[in-house]
Design an enzyme around this catalytic site. Structure first.
Site, PDB file in Angstrom:
ATOM      1  CE  LYS A 192      -3.549   2.506   2.480  1.00  0.00           C
ATOM      2  NZ  LYS A 192      -4.592   2.461   3.518  1.00  0.00           N
ATOM      3  CE  LYS A 230      -5.987   2.014  -0.632  1.00  0.00           C
ATOM      4  NZ  LYS A 230      -6.509   2.044   0.713  1.00  0.00           N
TER       5      LYS A 230
END
Ligand code: PBG
Length: 340
Positions: A210, A263
């Protein structure tokens, strides 16, 4: 010279080409034979925002998304299921007075998320309910972890709270726990806490890679969850790095993650591909709020065809190697796919 005369002169003397890739693109059926990737509603997880009040409140920077009341959430989940989208992930908007330094509301047994999970599972037992584990919606500082008086994000102290949060979500009936906080060691700790309480069937979808991304802007507007001070760069990853994603992957696998996530998605297709090639676990990718907002804004201006660019973006994420896509387009894309 006309096209007609060019055609008649060329057909008499074709180029000497042994390889003509266009032959496989000649017709829809031929293109179907050659197609390597496809999209289907079974690949989607649908992120939904909820609030503890009546009525649904539109989100300005994410047209088509709303903060849903619990009733609105149940209607949306029912609609998604009927269109073939079998999974949702919940994000709560927490009123300011419930946000604290220690983010205690994150594991309140009667908290909004806990009630929403139970309500969903009671109505739709087959729906796969995913929950976010991180402190930002509950933290007065707006960070995913606890903040020390000198402004550092405390790792191990945060992990202890994340375990309580995950446990309360599992107790409410969550199927998949998705830690998005990026603290070190949280997957192992959460796995241990879940197992010790008998939740051996609850899966962990780790936000493995992330990034500290500016593409989360609209999401933070939607939830009023932006950090009050500083940024998230001491825990989320540097957008410049991709080897580091493999290090996070290795650790998440060792710690017991069932699925791993990259992400954002669109600007990180190379990372999705590297992770795909380095693991046997299912790989998820999150098409985040900023990606959605870009497509919406350009389409609203008539600059892009929304349906075509949305489906192309999702297909590209699948082609890069994602098995599963978290996308605000889940329901709409499922409808578009059904029309084809
Ligand atoms: C919270 C969280 C964020 C997103 C998902 N979970 C925001 C953040 O990390 O700042 C972003 C999702 C999106 O932008 O659509 N930890």
């Amino acid at each position: 010279m006309t096209v007609k005369s060019i055609v008649s002169s060329l057909t008499s003397s074709p180029l000497d080409l042994p390889h003509r890739p266009r032959r496989n693109r000649r017709s829809p059926v031929m293109r179907g034979f050659a197609r390597e990737t496809w999209l289907s509603p079974q690949h989607f997880i649908y992120p939904l925002f909820i609030h503890d009040g009546t009525g649904n409140i539109p989100i300005a920077s994410m047209p088509g998304c709303e903060r849903l009341s619990l009733d609105g959430l149940y209607r949306e989940a029912e609609g998604a299921l009927s269109e073939g989208v079998g999974s949702v992930v919940l994000f709560p908007a927490t009123p300011e007075h419930l946000k604290t330094e220690l983010a205690e509301h994150a594991y309140h047994p009667e908290g909004l998320v806990q009630r929403a999970i139970a309500g969903l599972k009671q109505r739709f037992p087959e729906l796969v309910v995913v929950t976010d584990v991180a402190l930002d919606p509950y933290s007065s500082a707006g960070h995913d972890g606890l903040v020390s008086p000198d402004g550092r994000i405390l790792n191990d102290e945060t992990v202890a709270i994340l375990c309580k949060q995950a446990l309360s979500q599992a107790e409410a009936g969550a199927d998949i726990i998705a830690p998005s906080d990026m603290m070190d060691g949280r997957v192992a700790a959460i796995r241990g806490a879940l197992d010790a309480a008998g939740h051996t069937e609850v899966a962990i979808l780790s936000y493995t890679a992330k990034y500290a991304s500016a593409f989360y802007g609209p999401f933070r507007d939607a939830l009023d969850s932006a950090p009050k001070a500083g940024d998230k760069k001491t825990y989320q990853m540097d957008p410049a790095n991709s080897r580091e994603a493999l290090r996070e992957l290795e650790l998440d696998e060792l710690e017991g993650a069932d699925m791993v996530m990259v992400k954002p998605a669109g600007a990180y297709l190379d990372v999705i591909r590297r992770i795909r090639e380095s693991t046997t676990l299912p790989v998820a990718a999150y098409q985040v709020s900023g990606e959605y907002a870009m497509l919406k804004a350009a389409s609203a201006n008539g600059w892009l065809n929304e349906r075509d660019v949305a489906l192309e973006s999702l297909l590209a994420i699948r082609r890069a190697g994602a098995d599963v896509i978290l996308t605000y387009y889940a329901r709409q894309a499922a409808r578009w796919l059904a029309e084809r």
